[in-house]
Design a protein around this motif. Structure first.
Motif, PDB file in Angstrom:
ATOM      1  N   GLN A  81       0.866  -1.185   0.000  1.00  0.00           N
ATOM      2  CA  GLN A  81       0.000   0.000   0.000  1.00  0.00           C
ATOM      3  C   GLN A  81       0.893   1.222   0.000  1.00  0.00           C
ATOM      4  O   GLN A  81       1.724   1.386   0.906  1.00  0.00           O
ATOM      5  CB  GLN A  81      -0.905  -0.008   1.239  1.00  0.00           C
ATOM      6  CG  GLN A  81      -1.777   1.221   1.350  1.00  0.00           C
ATOM      7  CD  GLN A  81      -2.815   1.316   0.254  1.00  0.00           C
ATOM      8  OE1 GLN A  81      -3.452   0.329  -0.096  1.00  0.00           O
ATOM      9  NE2 GLN A  81      -2.996   2.517  -0.298  1.00  0.00           N
ATOM     10  N   MET A  82       0.743   2.066  -0.992  1.00  0.00           N
ATOM     11  CA  MET A  82       1.584   3.248  -1.137  1.00  0.00           C
ATOM     12  C   MET A  82       0.722   4.493  -1.049  1.00  0.00           C
ATOM     13  O   MET A  82      -0.170   4.695  -1.881  1.00  0.00           O
ATOM     14  CB  MET A  82       2.325   3.208  -2.487  1.00  0.00           C
ATOM     15  CG  MET A  82       3.103   1.923  -2.712  1.00  0.00           C
ATOM     16  SD  MET A  82       4.119   1.964  -4.198  1.00  0.00           S
ATOM     17  CE  MET A  82       2.865   2.085  -5.452  1.00  0.00           C
ATOM     18  N   ASN A  83       0.966   5.293  -0.036  1.00  0.00           N
ATOM     19  CA  ASN A  83       0.222   6.531   0.173  1.00  0.00           C
ATOM     20  C   ASN A  83       1.147   7.731   0.041  1.00  0.00           C
ATOM     21  O   ASN A  83       2.375   7.600   0.146  1.00  0.00           O
ATOM     22  CB  ASN A  83      -0.420   6.530   1.558  1.00  0.00           C
ATOM     23  CG  ASN A  83      -1.421   5.417   1.746  1.00  0.00           C
ATOM     24  OD1 ASN A  83      -2.110   4.993   0.807  1.00  0.00           O
ATOM     25  ND2 ASN A  83      -1.528   4.930   2.967  1.00  0.00           N
ATOM     26  N   ASN A  84       0.564   8.888  -0.171  1.00  0.00           N
ATOM     27  CA  ASN A  84       1.328  10.128  -0.295  1.00  0.00           C
ATOM     28  C   ASN A  84       2.497   9.953  -1.270  1.00  0.00           C
ATOM     29  O   ASN A  84       3.648  10.281  -0.942  1.00  0.00           O
ATOM     30  CB  ASN A  84       1.841  10.580   1.082  1.00  0.00           C
ATOM     31  CG  ASN A  84       2.407  11.977   1.063  1.00  0.00           C
ATOM     32  OD1 ASN A  84       2.097  12.780   0.181  1.00  0.00           O
ATOM     33  ND2 ASN A  84       3.253  12.276   2.028  1.00  0.00           N
ATOM     34  N   LEU A  85       2.181   9.450  -2.433  1.00  0.00           N
ATOM     35  CA  LEU A  85       3.224   9.165  -3.411  1.00  0.00           C
ATOM     36  C   LEU A  85       3.914  10.432  -3.886  1.00  0.00           C
ATOM     37  O   LEU A  85       3.300  11.510  -3.984  1.00  0.00           O
ATOM     38  CB  LEU A  85       2.633   8.406  -4.600  1.00  0.00           C
ATOM     39  CG  LEU A  85       2.386   6.920  -4.329  1.00  0.00           C
ATOM     40  CD1 LEU A  85       1.371   6.344  -5.308  1.00  0.00           C
ATOM     41  CD2 LEU A  85       3.698   6.153  -4.412  1.00  0.00           C
ATOM     42  N   LYS A  86       5.203  10.294  -4.169  1.00  0.00           N
ATOM     43  CA  LYS A  86       6.029  11.395  -4.635  1.00  0.00           C
ATOM     44  C   LYS A  86       6.607  11.053  -6.009  1.00  0.00           C
ATOM     45  O   LYS A  86       6.759   9.883  -6.341  1.00  0.00           O
ATOM     46  CB  LYS A  86       7.172  11.633  -3.648  1.00  0.00           C
ATOM     47  CG  LYS A  86       6.724  11.912  -2.230  1.00  0.00           C
ATOM     48  CD  LYS A  86       7.908  12.061  -1.290  1.00  0.00           C
ATOM     49  CE  LYS A  86       7.444  12.336   0.129  1.00  0.00           C
ATOM     50  NZ  LYS A  86       8.596  12.508   1.048  1.00  0.00           N
ATOM     51  N   PRO A  87       6.959  12.063  -6.787  1.00  0.00           N
ATOM     52  CA  PRO A  87       7.535  11.779  -8.109  1.00  0.00           C
ATOM     53  C   PRO A  87       8.748  10.850  -8.043  1.00  0.00           C
ATOM     54  O   PRO A  87       8.946  10.030  -8.948  1.00  0.00           O
ATOM     55  CB  PRO A  87       7.914  13.169  -8.620  1.00  0.00           C
ATOM     56  CG  PRO A  87       6.915  14.074  -7.979  1.00  0.00           C
ATOM     57  CD  PRO A  87       6.707  13.503  -6.602  1.00  0.00           C
ATOM     58  N   GLU A  88       9.523  10.954  -6.978  1.00  0.00           N
ATOM     59  CA  GLU A  88      10.713  10.102  -6.859  1.00  0.00           C
ATOM     60  C   GLU A  88      10.370   8.639  -6.578  1.00  0.00           C
ATOM     61  O   GLU A  88      11.261   7.780  -6.590  1.00  0.00           O
ATOM     62  CB  GLU A  88      11.665  10.629  -5.780  1.00  0.00           C
ATOM     63  CG  GLU A  88      11.009  10.892  -4.445  1.00  0.00           C
ATOM     64  CD  GLU A  88      10.616  12.356  -4.263  1.00  0.00           C
ATOM     65  OE1 GLU A  88      10.102  12.963  -5.246  1.00  0.00           O
ATOM     66  OE2 GLU A  88      10.810  12.877  -3.149  1.00  0.00           O
ATOM     67  N   ASP A  89       9.091   8.341  -6.333  1.00  0.00           N
ATOM     68  CA  ASP A  89       8.660   6.948  -6.183  1.00  0.00           C
ATOM     69  C   ASP A  89       8.433   6.273  -7.538  1.00  0.00           C
ATOM     70  O   ASP A  89       8.199   5.068  -7.596  1.00  0.00           O
ATOM     71  CB  ASP A  89       7.370   6.860  -5.369  1.00  0.00           C
ATOM     72  CG  ASP A  89       7.540   7.321  -3.938  1.00  0.00           C
ATOM     73  OD1 ASP A  89       6.636   8.018  -3.430  1.00  0.00           O
ATOM     74  OD2 ASP A  89       8.565   6.987  -3.322  1.00  0.00           O
ATOM     75  N   SER A  90       8.476   7.050  -8.608  1.00  0.00           N
ATOM     76  CA  SER A  90       8.254   6.494  -9.942  1.00  0.00           C
ATOM     77  C   SER A  90       9.312   5.444 -10.259  1.00  0.00           C
ATOM     78  O   SER A  90      10.514   5.701 -10.142  1.00  0.00           O
ATOM     79  CB  SER A  90       8.305   7.597 -10.993  1.00  0.00           C
ATOM     80  OG  SER A  90       7.261   8.524 -10.806  1.00  0.00           O
ATOM     81  N   ALA A  91       8.857   4.259 -10.624  1.00  0.00           N
ATOM     82  CA  ALA A  91       9.769   3.144 -10.868  1.00  0.00           C
ATOM     83  C   ALA A  91       8.954   1.933 -11.310  1.00  0.00           C
ATOM     84  O   ALA A  91       7.721   1.943 -11.233  1.00  0.00           O
ATOM     85  CB  ALA A  91      10.545   2.794  -9.603  1.00  0.00           C
ATOM     86  N   VAL A  92       9.656   0.906 -11.737  1.00  0.00           N
ATOM     87  CA  VAL A  92       9.034  -0.396 -11.916  1.00  0.00           C
ATOM     88  C   VAL A  92       9.198  -1.143 -10.594  1.00  0.00           C
ATOM     89  O   VAL A  92      10.312  -1.230 -10.057  1.00  0.00           O
ATOM     90  CB  VAL A  92       9.673  -1.199 -13.060  1.00  0.00           C
ATOM     91  CG1 VAL A  92       9.000  -2.567 -13.191  1.00  0.00           C
ATOM     92  CG2 VAL A  92       9.554  -0.426 -14.375  1.00  0.00           C
ATOM     93  N   TYR A  93       8.099  -1.632 -10.070  1.00  0.00           N
ATOM     94  CA  TYR A  93       8.099  -2.316  -8.787  1.00  0.00           C
ATOM     95  C   TYR A  93       7.995  -3.831  -9.000  1.00  0.00           C
ATOM     96  O   TYR A  93       7.187  -4.301  -9.809  1.00  0.00           O
ATOM     97  CB  TYR A  93       6.932  -1.818  -7.930  1.00  0.00           C
ATOM     98  CG  TYR A  93       7.177  -0.459  -7.336  1.00  0.00           C
ATOM     99  CD1 TYR A  93       7.152   0.687  -8.129  1.00  0.00           C
ATOM    100  CD2 TYR A  93       7.444  -0.308  -5.969  1.00  0.00           C
ATOM    101  CE1 TYR A  93       7.406   1.932  -7.591  1.00  0.00           C
ATOM    102  CE2 TYR A  93       7.686   0.935  -5.423  1.00  0.00           C
ATOM    103  CZ  TYR A  93       7.656   2.054  -6.237  1.00  0.00           C
ATOM    104  OH  TYR A  93       7.906   3.296  -5.699  1.00  0.00           O
ATOM    105  N   TYR A  94       8.811  -4.549  -8.263  1.00  0.00           N
ATOM    106  CA  TYR A  94       8.864  -6.003  -8.345  1.00  0.00           C
ATOM    107  C   TYR A  94       8.716  -6.607  -6.945  1.00  0.00           C
ATOM    108  O   TYR A  94       9.121  -5.995  -5.957  1.00  0.00           O
ATOM    109  CB  TYR A  94      10.221  -6.473  -8.879  1.00  0.00           C
ATOM    110  CG  TYR A  94      10.670  -5.883 -10.174  1.00  0.00           C
ATOM    111  CD1 TYR A  94      11.314  -4.649 -10.221  1.00  0.00           C
ATOM    112  CD2 TYR A  94      10.504  -6.578 -11.372  1.00  0.00           C
ATOM    113  CE1 TYR A  94      11.754  -4.108 -11.417  1.00  0.00           C
ATOM    114  CE2 TYR A  94      10.947  -6.046 -12.577  1.00  0.00           C
ATOM    115  CZ  TYR A  94      11.568  -4.818 -12.584  1.00  0.00           C
ATOM    116  OH  TYR A  94      12.015  -4.296 -13.776  1.00  0.00           O
ATOM    117  N   CYS A  95       8.206  -7.797  -6.876  1.00  0.00           N
ATOM    118  CA  CYS A  95       8.294  -8.544  -5.629  1.00  0.00           C
ATOM    119  C   CYS A  95       9.221  -9.734  -5.861  1.00  0.00           C
ATOM    120  O   CYS A  95       9.410 -10.188  -6.988  1.00  0.00           O
ATOM    121  CB  CYS A  95       6.933  -9.008  -5.143  1.00  0.00           C
ATOM    122  SG  CYS A  95       6.279 -10.446  -5.995  1.00  0.00           S
TER     123      CYS A  95
END
Length: 114
Positions: A81-95
């Motif tokens: 769960q990602m809240n208060n997202l910021k531009p620097e959170d932009s990425a490809v997310y993997y588990c």
């Protein structure tokens, strides 16, 4: 696909997203420590959050207080769960696992606009 991540998308800064990743088709099991990783443009892949089989979690400093990792061992699924997202959170997310890993899936793209 062994690791099926989903839930990414385009969101404005301050918005929220919930990522899911099912690992039932991989070597990973409910007793494996799991993690969410991300790789931004021109950056190395980094660990964002980890969760033990018992539910204990840790986070990289940049997401503490904003992201929450959880898991459903019956469904072999891990969430972010990602809240208060910021531009620097932009990425490809993997588990993937932590102490042992399956083949990397394609991940899910998160784009945060300012």
């Amino acid at each position: 696909v062994q690791l099926q991540a989903s839930g990414g998308g385009l969101v404005q800064a301050g918005g929220s997203l919930r990522l899911s990743c099912e690992y039932s088709g991989s070597i990973l099991r409910s007793n494996d420590m799991m993690a969410w990783y991300r790789q931004g443009p021109g950056k190395l892949r980094e660990v964002v959050a980890t969760i033990s089989s018992g539910g204990f979690s840790n986070y990289v400093d940049s997401v503490k207080g904003r992201f929450t990792i959880s898991r459903d061992n019956d469904k072999n699924t891990v969430y972010l769960q990602m809240n208060n997202l910021k531009p620097e959170d932009s990425a490809v997310y993997y588990c993937n696992g932590v102490t042992r890993r399956a083949s990397w899936g394609q991940g899910t793209l998160v784009t945060v606009s300012s």
